[in-house]
Design a protein around this motif. Sequence first.
Motif, mmCIF file in Angstrom:
data_model
loop_
_atom_site.group_PDB
_atom_site.id
_atom_site.type_symbol
_atom_site.label_atom_id
_atom_site.label_comp_id
_atom_site.label_asym_id
_atom_site.label_seq_id
_atom_site.Cartn_x
_atom_site.Cartn_y
_atom_site.Cartn_z
ATOM 1 N N GLU A 23 1.180 -22.257 12.154
ATOM 2 C CA GLU A 23 0.585 -23.182 13.119
ATOM 3 C C GLU A 23 -0.304 -22.458 14.111
ATOM 4 O O GLU A 23 -0.059 -21.294 14.425
ATOM 5 N N ALA A 24 -1.299 -23.181 14.600
ATOM 6 C CA ALA A 24 -2.137 -22.725 15.702
ATOM 7 C C ALA A 24 -2.423 -23.943 16.573
ATOM 8 O O ALA A 24 -2.714 -25.028 16.063
ATOM 9 N N ALA A 25 -2.344 -23.763 17.898
ATOM 10 C CA ALA A 25 -2.466 -24.886 18.828
ATOM 11 C C ALA A 25 -3.898 -25.207 19.227
ATOM 12 O O ALA A 25 -4.137 -26.204 19.891
ATOM 13 N N ASP A 26 -4.848 -24.353 18.851
ATOM 14 C CA ASP A 26 -6.253 -24.641 19.149
ATOM 15 C C ASP A 26 -7.134 -23.805 18.227
ATOM 16 O O ASP A 26 -6.641 -22.984 17.447
ATOM 17 N N GLY A 36 -6.433 -20.524 15.855
ATOM 18 C CA GLY A 36 -6.668 -20.707 14.426
ATOM 19 C C GLY A 36 -7.618 -19.659 13.868
ATOM 20 O O GLY A 36 -7.364 -19.078 12.807
ATOM 21 N N LEU A 37 -8.699 -19.394 14.577
ATOM 22 C CA LEU A 37 -9.659 -18.381 14.138
ATOM 23 C C LEU A 37 -9.011 -17.000 14.097
ATOM 24 O O LEU A 37 -9.207 -16.234 13.148
ATOM 25 N N ALA A 38 -8.211 -16.684 15.108
ATOM 26 C CA ALA A 38 -7.503 -15.398 15.133
ATOM 27 C C ALA A 38 -6.545 -15.292 13.939
ATOM 28 O O ALA A 38 -6.460 -14.236 13.302
ATOM 29 N N GLU A 39 -5.834 -16.374 13.632
ATOM 30 C CA GLU A 39 -4.922 -16.387 12.476
ATOM 31 C C GLU A 39 -5.688 -16.158 11.176
ATOM 32 O O GLU A 39 -5.249 -15.402 10.314
ATOM 33 N N LEU A 40 -6.831 -16.818 11.032
ATOM 34 C CA LEU A 40 -7.618 -16.675 9.806
ATOM 35 C C LEU A 40 -8.143 -15.251 9.662
ATOM 36 O O LEU A 40 -8.129 -14.682 8.563
ATOM 37 N N ARG A 41 -8.610 -14.678 10.750
ATOM 38 C CA ARG A 41 -9.130 -13.308 10.696
ATOM 39 C C ARG A 41 -8.031 -12.300 10.380
ATOM 40 O O ARG A 41 -8.280 -11.296 9.728
ATOM 41 N N ALA A 42 -6.805 -12.559 10.838
ATOM 42 C CA ALA A 42 -5.694 -11.640 10.616
ATOM 43 C C ALA A 42 -5.034 -11.832 9.249
ATOM 44 O O ALA A 42 -4.337 -10.942 8.776
ATOM 45 N N TYR A 90 -10.356 -31.911 14.399
ATOM 46 C CA TYR A 90 -11.729 -31.871 14.877
ATOM 47 C C TYR A 90 -11.797 -31.610 16.383
ATOM 48 O O TYR A 90 -12.515 -30.737 16.843
ATOM 49 N N ARG A 91 -11.056 -32.367 17.176
ATOM 50 C CA ARG A 91 -11.130 -32.253 18.632
ATOM 51 C C ARG A 91 -9.926 -31.491 19.172
ATOM 52 O O ARG A 91 -8.791 -31.931 19.033
ATOM 53 N N MET A 92 -10.213 -30.328 19.790
ATOM 54 C CA MET A 92 -9.176 -29.484 20.388
ATOM 55 C C MET A 92 -9.760 -28.778 21.607
ATOM 56 O O MET A 92 -10.973 -28.607 21.700
ATOM 57 N N PRO A 93 -8.892 -28.339 22.509
ATOM 58 C CA PRO A 93 -9.379 -27.556 23.651
ATOM 59 C C PRO A 93 -9.781 -26.140 23.213
ATOM 60 O O PRO A 93 -9.431 -25.709 22.119
ATOM 61 N N LYS A 94 -10.470 -25.457 24.073
ATOM 62 C CA LYS A 94 -10.927 -24.072 23.895
ATOM 63 C C LYS A 94 -11.977 -23.939 22.802
ATOM 64 O O LYS A 94 -13.066 -23.496 23.059
#
Length: 153
Positions: free
Chosen positions: A43-46, A50-56, A67-71
């Motif tokens: 899971e990723a909350a924003d 999510g981008l950090a998880e994908l890169r790692a 589609y709509r999230m903060p940050k």
Amino acid sequence: MRCEAGRAAEVVQMTPVLVVDDSESIRKLVQAMLAEEDFTIREAADGEQGLAELRASQEPSVVLLDYRMPKMDGFELLQRAADDGELLSKHEYIIITSEAGTFPAAFIDLVRRLSIRVLPKPFAKEALVSSVALAAERLSAPGETEIPTLPEE
């Protein structure tokens, strides 16, 4: 000896799923629906998480992206993945949203260009499972093979 379909189903279920959504209740609902089918969920909350998880990530994942999230919203995350190239080709993305009818034209163009499926909220378990399974199958499909060239005469 197991049949080919059984091995394919096992490979599909072994594909991790990353749920990127700012709603904890949606993340938990998706996790419950997919855990029943033996999918592994992260899971990723924003979008930033999510981008950090994908890169790692060392392995390809199916990404369920709100589609709509903060940050960082789903649009920006997809743009960054497209700009990166590897993040786009390594993972399969599915947009999960309650705003499918109000996307800006630029996002619609990006989703069409990248052939990304949109799964409207609320969704039934069957629609979610089949969408994730199809995306996982696409990830496990053999890569493009080079077309042999004819010898020159």
